[in-house]
Write a protein that holds these residues in place. Structure first.
Motif, PDB file in Angstrom:
ATOM      1  N   GLU A   1      -3.268  10.126  10.530  1.00  0.00           N
ATOM      2  CA  GLU A   1      -2.294   9.679   9.529  1.00  0.00           C
ATOM      3  C   GLU A   1      -2.593   8.252   9.085  1.00  0.00           C
ATOM      4  OE1 GLU A   1       2.497   8.911   8.874  1.00  0.00           O
ATOM      5  OE2 GLU A   1       1.780   9.462  10.875  1.00  0.00           O
ATOM      6  N   LEU A   2      -2.870   7.391  10.034  1.00  0.00           N
ATOM      7  CA  LEU A   2      -3.190   6.011   9.706  1.00  0.00           C
ATOM      8  C   LEU A   2      -4.536   5.917   8.991  1.00  0.00           C
ATOM      9  CD1 LEU A   2      -2.257   3.142   9.793  1.00  0.00           C
ATOM     10  CD2 LEU A   2      -3.134   2.963  12.118  1.00  0.00           C
TER      11      LEU A   2
ATOM     12  N   VAL B   1      -6.908   1.195  15.231  1.00  0.00           N
ATOM     13  CA  VAL B   1      -6.014   2.319  15.520  1.00  0.00           C
ATOM     14  C   VAL B   1      -6.340   3.504  14.612  1.00  0.00           C
ATOM     15  CG1 VAL B   1      -3.598   3.055  15.648  1.00  0.00           C
ATOM     16  CG2 VAL B   1      -4.220   0.711  16.257  1.00  0.00           C
TER      17      VAL B   1
ATOM     18  N   ARG C   1       6.624   3.227  15.311  1.00  0.00           N
ATOM     19  CA  ARG C   1       5.528   3.636  14.428  1.00  0.00           C
ATOM     20  C   ARG C   1       5.912   3.414  12.961  1.00  0.00           C
ATOM     21  NH1 ARG C   1       0.838   6.410  14.390  1.00  0.00           N
ATOM     22  NH2 ARG C   1       0.363   7.657  12.562  1.00  0.00           N
TER      23      ARG C   1
ATOM     24  N   SER D   1      -8.670   6.619  15.507  1.00  0.00           N
ATOM     25  CA  SER D   1      -8.236   7.789  16.277  1.00  0.00           C
ATOM     26  C   SER D   1      -6.889   8.345  15.827  1.00  0.00           C
ATOM     27  CB  SER D   1      -8.159   7.427  17.771  1.00  0.00           C
ATOM     28  OG  SER D   1      -7.211   6.392  17.958  1.00  0.00           O
ATOM     29  N   ASP D   2      -6.387   7.877  14.701  1.00  0.00           N
ATOM     30  CA  ASP D   2      -5.083   8.327  14.205  1.00  0.00           C
ATOM     31  C   ASP D   2      -5.260   8.843  12.781  1.00  0.00           C
ATOM     32  OD1 ASP D   2      -2.535   8.361  12.894  1.00  0.00           O
ATOM     33  OD2 ASP D   2      -1.751   6.955  14.372  1.00  0.00           O
TER      34      ASP D   2
END
Length: 165
Positions: free
Chosen positions: A86-87, A80, A25, A83-84
């Motif tokens: 932080e990203l 991505v 990651r 649903s993430d």
């Protein structure tokens, strides 16, 4: 993707790769940040060389293989980021900073007040225009059409900013 495959591609060892990155990651986030940073550097360089808004935006577009690769990385992370959290925050930061750079140029070119709602709206539209052109270019069969990207950008800017075009 494995550290071993990344190390092989870089002509390095997995020990070296794992020294710089905590995990996959971390490696992926660094890859995104590097691609986004290169787009920023290109934009800033174009403007610093005396370029106008269109020149800065053209520097962002995937007009050559290096920029096309950066855009492929950036677009891959969009899916991505949905649903993430932080990203998503990282992606939002890139878009927010891009919009601020565009607002600055629009403020100078069109002499709008710093907190004008027109300024914010125009900057959002310019960002959307540029992202849309880049997205289309990445998925064009036969590779991106440089002339078409430039024409779409010029036409879009003319429609959004007719007095400045």
């Amino acid at each position: 993707m494995t550290f071993r495959r990344v190390a092989e591609a870089a002509g390095s060892s997995t020990a070296i790769v794992s020294t710089y990155f905590a995990d996959k990651r971390d490696l992926l986030m660094s890859t995104l940040r590097a691609a986004a940073s290169r787009t920023t550097v290109r934009f800033e360089a174009a403007v610093a060389e005396g370029g106008d808004l269109q020149a800065g935006l053209e520097a962002w577009l995937p007009l050559d293989e290096e920029r096309l690769t950066d855009w492929r990385v950036i677009i891959a992370f969009w899916g991505v980021a949905v649903s993430d959290p932080e990203l998503a925050q990282v992606q939002n930061g890139h878009v927010t900073r891009a919009r601020a750079r565009i607002e600055k140029l629009l403020r100078q070119d069109r002499q709008l007040p710093e907190k004008s709602s027109d300024l914010v709206r125009l900057a959002q539209q310019v960002v959307a225009l540029t992202l849309g052109i880049a997205l289309q270019a990445v998925f064009e069969s036969g590779g991106p059409n440089v002339r078409a990207q430039r024409a779409l950008l010029a036409d879009g800017l003319f429609r959004l900013l007719p007095a400045a075009a």
